[in-house]
Design an enzyme around this catalytic site. Sequence first.
Site, PDB file in Angstrom:
ATOM      1  N   ASN A 150       0.734  -1.104  -0.035  1.00 14.17           N
ATOM      2  CA  ASN A 150       0.009   0.044  -0.077  1.00 14.17           C
ATOM      3  C   ASN A 150       0.682   1.273  -0.163  1.00 14.17           C
ATOM      4  O   ASN A 150       0.419   2.220  -0.618  1.00 14.17           O
ATOM      5  CB  ASN A 150      -0.975   0.067   1.204  1.00 14.17           C
ATOM      6  CG  ASN A 150      -0.348   0.055   2.434  1.00 14.17           C
ATOM      7  OD1 ASN A 150       0.633  -0.714   2.700  1.00 14.17           O
ATOM      8  ND2 ASN A 150      -0.865   0.753   3.496  1.00 14.17           N
ATOM      9  N   GLY A 226       1.795  -6.088   7.502  1.00 19.18           N
ATOM     10  CA  GLY A 226       0.942  -6.720   6.409  1.00 19.18           C
ATOM     11  C   GLY A 226      -0.171  -7.202   7.112  1.00 19.18           C
ATOM     12  O   GLY A 226      -0.786  -6.753   8.084  1.00 19.18           O
ATOM     13  N   THR A 228      -3.079  -9.285   9.039  1.00 16.32           N
ATOM     14  CA  THR A 228      -2.995  -9.856  10.273  1.00 16.32           C
ATOM     15  C   THR A 228      -3.001 -11.436  10.229  1.00 16.32           C
ATOM     16  O   THR A 228      -2.116 -12.046  10.925  1.00 16.32           O
ATOM     17  CB  THR A 228      -4.463  -9.769  11.132  1.00 16.32           C
ATOM     18  OG1 THR A 228      -4.390  -8.309  11.508  1.00 16.32           O
ATOM     19  CG2 THR A 228      -4.618 -10.523  12.408  1.00 16.32           C
ATOM     20  N   THR A 230      -1.462 -12.983   7.827  1.00 18.23           N
ATOM     21  CA  THR A 230      -0.119 -13.244   7.274  1.00 18.23           C
ATOM     22  C   THR A 230       0.799 -13.192   8.496  1.00 18.23           C
ATOM     23  O   THR A 230       1.799 -13.894   8.627  1.00 18.23           O
ATOM     24  CB  THR A 230       0.380 -12.428   6.224  1.00 18.23           C
ATOM     25  OG1 THR A 230      -0.803 -12.197   5.161  1.00 18.23           O
ATOM     26  CG2 THR A 230       1.705 -12.877   5.598  1.00 18.23           C
ATOM     27  N   GLU A 248       3.346  -5.504  12.461  1.00 19.25           N
ATOM     28  CA  GLU A 248       2.518  -4.144  12.212  1.00 19.25           C
ATOM     29  C   GLU A 248       1.503  -4.794  11.363  1.00 19.25           C
ATOM     30  O   GLU A 248       1.732  -5.023   9.953  1.00 19.25           O
ATOM     31  CB  GLU A 248       3.356  -2.943  11.704  1.00 19.25           C
ATOM     32  CG  GLU A 248       4.328  -2.520  12.355  1.00 19.25           C
ATOM     33  CD  GLU A 248       3.903  -1.796  13.551  1.00 19.25           C
ATOM     34  OE1 GLU A 248       2.601  -1.400  13.723  1.00 19.25           O
ATOM     35  OE2 GLU A 248       4.766  -1.919  14.353  1.00 19.25           O
ATOM     36  N   GLU A 461       7.116   0.339  16.105  1.00 24.98           N
ATOM     37  CA  GLU A 461       8.014   0.833  15.281  1.00 24.98           C
ATOM     38  C   GLU A 461       8.326   2.359  15.705  1.00 24.98           C
ATOM     39  O   GLU A 461       7.528   3.003  16.372  1.00 24.98           O
ATOM     40  CB  GLU A 461       7.820   0.826  13.817  1.00 24.98           C
ATOM     41  CG  GLU A 461       7.750  -0.538  13.351  1.00 24.98           C
ATOM     42  CD  GLU A 461       7.409  -0.865  11.889  1.00 24.98           C
ATOM     43  OE1 GLU A 461       6.715  -0.136  11.197  1.00 24.98           O
ATOM     44  OE2 GLU A 461       8.012  -1.679  11.287  1.00 24.98           O
TER      45      GLU A 461
END
Length: 481
Positions: A150, A226, A228, A230, A248, A461
């Site tokens: 994205n 990416g 949830t 994955t 994340e 992060e």
Amino acid sequence: MESILNYINGKLQAPVGQTYFDNINPSTGKAYCFIPDSDERDVELAVSAAQAAFPAWSSMPAARRSAILVKISELITRDLEKLAIAESRDNGKPLWLSKSVDIPRAASNFYFYATGILHQSTEAHAMEGMAINYTLRQPIGVAGCISPWNLPLYLFSWKIAPALASGNCVVAKPSEITPYTAYMLSALCIEAGLPAGVLNIVHGTGPKVGGPITAHPGIPVISFTGGTQTGAAISKVAAPMFKKMSLELGGKNPNIIFADCDFDAAVKTTIHSSFSNQGEICLCGSRIFVERPLYEKFKLAFVEKVKALKVGDPFHEETRIGAIVSKPHLEKIEYYINLAQEEGGTVLCGGERVYPEGELASGYYLTPTVIEGLPSNCRTNMEEIFGPVVTIMPFDTEEEVLAFANSTKYGLAATVWTQNLTRAHRVAANLHSGIVWINCWLLRDLRTPFGGVKQSGVGREGGFEALEFFTEEKNVCISLK
Ligand code: NDP
């Protein structure tokens, strides 16, 4: 057609298996280049190169590492125009957005962490008369960085920059859907003089490249952004190997609009927070809750403005909504628009495909969609859609809207619109969310912690937290006797 190449051990190279697949331009629906269909053999080469580069890179004085990373930042800025064009072609986002947000932010990510390491310090704990403890922060080794489609270069560099700055070497995989600017970054790293093997970029699919990165015993730390699902799949493999992980993940962010808000600002910003980047930002709000006395007025003004958003050619200055990133993603969004109607929702505007003229006719365009009349606990309001679709609902009390807002499995971001300062603080404190914006959206200070709670992620992060994530602490205790 051009073929993208992997970046391994300082060189641009074809995948070992010599196979490629098509890279589709979502604004035309046509393939425009080939992506390496790499596999575990390429990952193995990348890990070996990173391991070989690690001793020299991790022991290089911070100022020298910093200078190389600053150079990469400068080269991104130099090539801003070219990178922005490539990003919009790959992702479908408006060019003005790539130029003003994605690529400048990628340059900032490198600059921020390159200079951040010049200001790091560690702690000391004195035990009066007995001993002194000091903390060493040491790079971990080879970091695996996996990013989504994205905000391609923006999120790719958000991981790579702190990993490299703190002295790790990296094996990275951009999304197969948007690999092009990561490929361009490879060339910039070579030009900047980044030593061979310090950063390795392996292109390909999640299962064939992301999977081997996750499972590789030579990669002790994984930073992933990416979906949830994955994230859960990665954890299943990485957790039993005791890898350090930063995840994340997805979101279903609430926008809470109280009747005492600054109306114009709330409408204007909620348009941005709903539909920027085609709604394909993890921080976009997808559930709009409006206090009942303001509901009708807000809804009318909001829908009128949404209808005016221009959908189409990402390269046109006036376009506000570009192409959806891929055909499967477009179909997923349409599935949810249908589901919303089956669940009793009314589409107030949007939900229709757009077919621009010429070669764009086969691109993936959808009008921005606003849906009302749904209960807060239906699937449409619980599951992540990740597109230009929002629901709008009235609420009566603060307690009620907090319960609605906190009712999903996600907890990434929220916005609150009110002029009542006390209420703003109270609602912010009670939202299950990693990030709360009061009377604004997407104001980002790179020093602040970034991440979600519940199934929106694990870890933070941003700022020094990212540098800490990519290092291990070691306590050294010296006896004074
Ligand atoms: P995915 O989870 O599908 O993919 C993310 C990355 O993981 C891609 O590079 C993908 O490769 C790779 N991947 C896929 N399967 C595996 C696997 N089994 N092992 C290792 N890697 C794998 O997410 P999307 O790309 O579809 O991105 C959208 C999602 O990202 C949304 O849920 C969104 O909310 C979330 N997101 C979260 C952010 C946050 O900061 N919390 C920010 C931005 C997005 P490939 O593309 O080749 O399949």
